[in-house]
Design an enzyme around this catalytic site. Structure first.
Site, PDB file in Angstrom:
ATOM      1  N   TYR A 102       0.913  -1.266  -0.029  1.00  0.00           N
ATOM      2  CA  TYR A 102      -0.085   0.140  -0.038  1.00  0.00           C
ATOM      3  C   TYR A 102       0.803   1.173   0.121  1.00  0.00           C
ATOM      4  CZ  TYR A 102      -4.044  -3.045   1.019  1.00  0.00           C
ATOM      5  OH  TYR A 102      -4.896  -4.104   0.764  1.00  0.00           O
ATOM      6  N   GLY A 109     -16.674   2.620  -4.207  1.00  0.00           N
ATOM      7  CA  GLY A 109     -17.870   3.832  -4.291  1.00  0.00           C
ATOM      8  C   GLY A 109     -18.989   3.927  -4.848  1.00  0.00           C
TER       9      GLY A 109
END
Length: 359
Positions: A60, A220
């Site tokens: 990440y 989303g």
């Protein structure tokens, strides 16, 4: 329900919050995400409300996510043992080096040492195999992970984004060898991604792995900000193609109806559906801002009835691979199935209707 409604993860005594803070958004190295300050504010808000599990990965934001977490815990003198630190190996941070990624013993040990350094700790609570490495024997991976557990550098191990048959093989080898098994499974799971119900989730149930879904809002899309009228026009960045199918808008519309009835947000309903699934132990949430975190946490106060879950299920039923359709056809066609534990069994359903005992 709140973040302190802890539950044990899989066949272990490790207690975790019902929502896990995912930190793929910590850092701006990928061109999107939170600043260091925003990331630390999100981390503080989650921990202050009783959340106890923080999930990251060596990959990440090129390792920055782990460093932000380590810096925050160190700077604020957070009691290390009070936090369940969850990170992953597999991702390659050094392109061109074939041993910098994957699940070999060399890669696992090197990845762990670097994660420990960035997180400023001497152990990881939950260490994940981030994905399936077809080039490394699973026996080598499980042996290396067991050694890390025995050494005390890792408390528990888990697996993400790996075929059900490979996870089952790994668990069988671990049981046979007396090694530490995986205690949890991460997989994408949402109203728009229910294919894990075919193999992964039944496997997790049978083998006693706690299920920890990722992307419960489908990047989303299930937040309610995309409508049929706009045809997803505001979708951008890593989601790529802005066009959404009609079936997606049907689900979004039902989420909107329920959110209005319950006085909450579309995203809260979508998250509540995931948490309502009996197989789910803790759900991964991601947030780029404090507002997004609070919107996600609002799902904790939403309780869906069986009827409301069914209302969402009927427009999101997944198309599963063989043998699931075959088995369901047997159930629904009434081919002489026997009721066992309240369900129709295929023990006799797969026989022709005119079958009878001959001998």
């Amino acid at each position: 329900m709140d973040l302190t409604n802890y539950r044990t993860l899989g066949k272990s005594g490790l207690r975790v919050s019902p929502l896990t803070l995912g930190t793929m958004t910590f850092g701006e190295e990928w061109g999107w995400g939170s600043t260091v300050q925003e990331s630390k504010e999100i981390l503080k808000a989650y921990l202050d409300q009783g959340g106890n599990i923080v999930d990251t990965a060596n990959l990440y934001t090129k390792g920055h996510s782990e460093k932000i977490i380590g810096d925050y815990l160190h700077e604020n003198q957070v009691r290390r043992d009070g936090v369940v630190l969850s990170t992953k190996f597999y991702g390659n941070l050094y392109p061109g080096d074939p041993n910098a990624g994957g699940t070999s013993r060399k890669t696992i040990i090197n990845s762990l040492e670097n994660s420990l350094r960035r997180l400023q700790t001497d152990y990881i609570d939950l260490y994940w195999m981030h994905a399936f490495d077809e080039f490394t024997p699973i026996e080598e991976t499980m042996s290396a992970l067991n050694d890390l557990v025995v050494s005390g550098k890792v408390r528990y191990i888990a697996v993400s984004d790996t075929p059900a048959w490979k996870v089952a093989q790994a668990q069988t080898i671990a049981q046979f060898r007396g090694w530490s098994p995986f205690i949890s499974l991460q997989s994408e799971y949402s109203l728009l991604e229910r294919t894990p119900e075919g193999e992964l989730i039944p496997m997790a149930q049978e083998l006693g792995l706690g299920v920890m879904p990722w992307s419960p809002l489908k990047g989303g899309i299930l937040t309610g900000k995309y409508t049929k009228e706009s045809n997803g026009a505001s979708l951008s960045g890593r989601l790529g193609n802005p066009d959404l199918p009609e079936s997606t808008y049907v689900i979004i519309e039902r989420l909107k109806i329920l959110s209005e009835q319950k006085g909450t947000t579309v995203s809260a309903i979508a998250l509540a559906w995931v948490m309502a699934m009996p197989v789910v132990t803790s759900t991964l949430i991601g947030a780029r801002t404090i507002d997004q975190l609070n919107q996600n946490l609002a799902s904790l106060s939403v309780a869906l009835s069986d009827e409301e879950v069914g209302y969402l299920n009927e427009v999101s039923e997944p198309v599963l691979n063989f043998p699931i359709p075959f088995m369901r056809a047997g159930y629904h066609n009434g081919m002489g199935g026997t009721t066992i534990n309240g369900k129709t069994s295929l023990i006799s359903s797969i026989l022709p209707k005119n079958s009878k005992e001959v001998y």
